[in-house]
Design a protein around this motif. Structure first.
Motif, PDB file in Angstrom:
ATOM      1  N   LEU A  26       0.840  -1.193   0.000  1.00 54.89           N
ATOM      2  CA  LEU A  26       0.000   0.000   0.000  1.00 54.89           C
ATOM      3  C   LEU A  26       0.878   1.247   0.000  1.00 54.89           C
ATOM      4  O   LEU A  26       1.811   1.349   0.786  1.00 54.89           O
ATOM      5  CB  LEU A  26      -0.893  -0.031   1.236  1.00 54.89           C
ATOM      6  N   ASN A  29      -2.814   6.313   0.675  1.00 53.45           N
ATOM      7  CA  ASN A  29      -4.178   5.898   0.350  1.00 53.45           C
ATOM      8  C   ASN A  29      -4.472   6.116  -1.135  1.00 53.45           C
ATOM      9  O   ASN A  29      -5.625   6.208  -1.542  1.00 53.45           O
ATOM     10  CB  ASN A  29      -5.201   6.654   1.215  1.00 53.45           C
ATOM     11  N   THR A  30      -3.394   6.173  -1.943  1.00 59.36           N
ATOM     12  CA  THR A  30      -3.592   6.467  -3.363  1.00 59.36           C
ATOM     13  C   THR A  30      -3.306   5.311  -4.316  1.00 59.36           C
ATOM     14  O   THR A  30      -3.733   5.354  -5.463  1.00 59.36           O
ATOM     15  CB  THR A  30      -2.728   7.666  -3.795  1.00 59.36           C
ATOM     16  N   GLY A  61     -12.891   1.755  -2.354  1.00 61.23           N
ATOM     17  CA  GLY A  61     -12.565   3.170  -2.317  1.00 61.23           C
ATOM     18  C   GLY A  61     -13.384   3.927  -3.333  1.00 61.23           C
ATOM     19  O   GLY A  61     -14.505   3.543  -3.659  1.00 61.23           O
ATOM     20  N   THR A  79      -8.607   6.629  -4.603  1.00 64.88           N
ATOM     21  CA  THR A  79      -8.636   6.850  -3.152  1.00 64.88           C
ATOM     22  C   THR A  79      -8.983   5.523  -2.502  1.00 64.88           C
ATOM     23  O   THR A  79     -10.112   5.044  -2.601  1.00 64.88           O
ATOM     24  CB  THR A  79      -9.682   7.924  -2.779  1.00 64.88           C
ATOM     25  N   ILE A  80      -7.998   4.919  -1.842  1.00 68.42           N
ATOM     26  CA  ILE A  80      -8.162   3.589  -1.244  1.00 68.42           C
ATOM     27  C   ILE A  80      -8.670   3.756   0.184  1.00 68.42           C
ATOM     28  O   ILE A  80      -8.052   4.440   0.995  1.00 68.42           O
ATOM     29  CB  ILE A  80      -6.828   2.827  -1.260  1.00 68.42           C
ATOM     30  N   ARG A  81      -9.772   3.121   0.465  1.00 71.71           N
ATOM     31  CA  ARG A  81     -10.357   3.175   1.802  1.00 71.71           C
ATOM     32  C   ARG A  81     -10.139   1.875   2.587  1.00 71.71           C
ATOM     33  O   ARG A  81     -10.031   1.890   3.792  1.00 71.71           O
ATOM     34  CB  ARG A  81     -11.842   3.472   1.734  1.00 71.71           C
ATOM     35  N   CYS A  82     -10.078   0.754   1.872  1.00 73.67           N
ATOM     36  CA  CYS A  82      -9.985  -0.541   2.557  1.00 73.67           C
ATOM     37  C   CYS A  82      -9.348  -1.582   1.640  1.00 73.67           C
ATOM     38  O   CYS A  82      -9.652  -1.626   0.450  1.00 73.67           O
ATOM     39  CB  CYS A  82     -11.393  -0.992   2.976  1.00 73.67           C
TER      40      CYS A  82
END
Length: 86
Positions: A26, A29-30, A61, A79-82
């Motif tokens: 990761l 969060n991109t 995301g 935009t990564i949320r999970c």
């Protein structure tokens, strides 16, 4: 599997690199890079499901898109949320 684990320990490599198991990296969060994938199972701008050894890796995301994909590696941006493995 045990042989790969011993080799990884001797070379100080992550076991996933030697065993062909999934390895997710990761970047904030991109973006997320997944190595040793088995293909895309689902792809929308809010959810990407990827086949991995013994299950599924799901990235959730918004504005998600596949940036690069090879037989071994896939990179997802947005935009990564999970990130979840099941």
């Amino acid at each position: 599997m045990k042989r790969g684990k011993n080799l990884a320990q001797r070379l100080t490599l992550p076991q996933e690199v030697v065993s062909q198991g999934p390895l997710a990296e990761l970047h904030g969060n991109t973006s997320v890079c997944i190595e040793n994938h088995g293909g895309i199972l689902e792809y929308t701008d809010t959810r990407v499901c990827i086949a991995v050894q013994r299950g599924t890796l799901t990235v959730s995301g918004c504005g998600l898109r596949i940036l690069r994909m090879t037989q071994r590696r896939v990179e997802i941006g947005g935009t990564i949320r999970c990130v979840e493995v099941s």
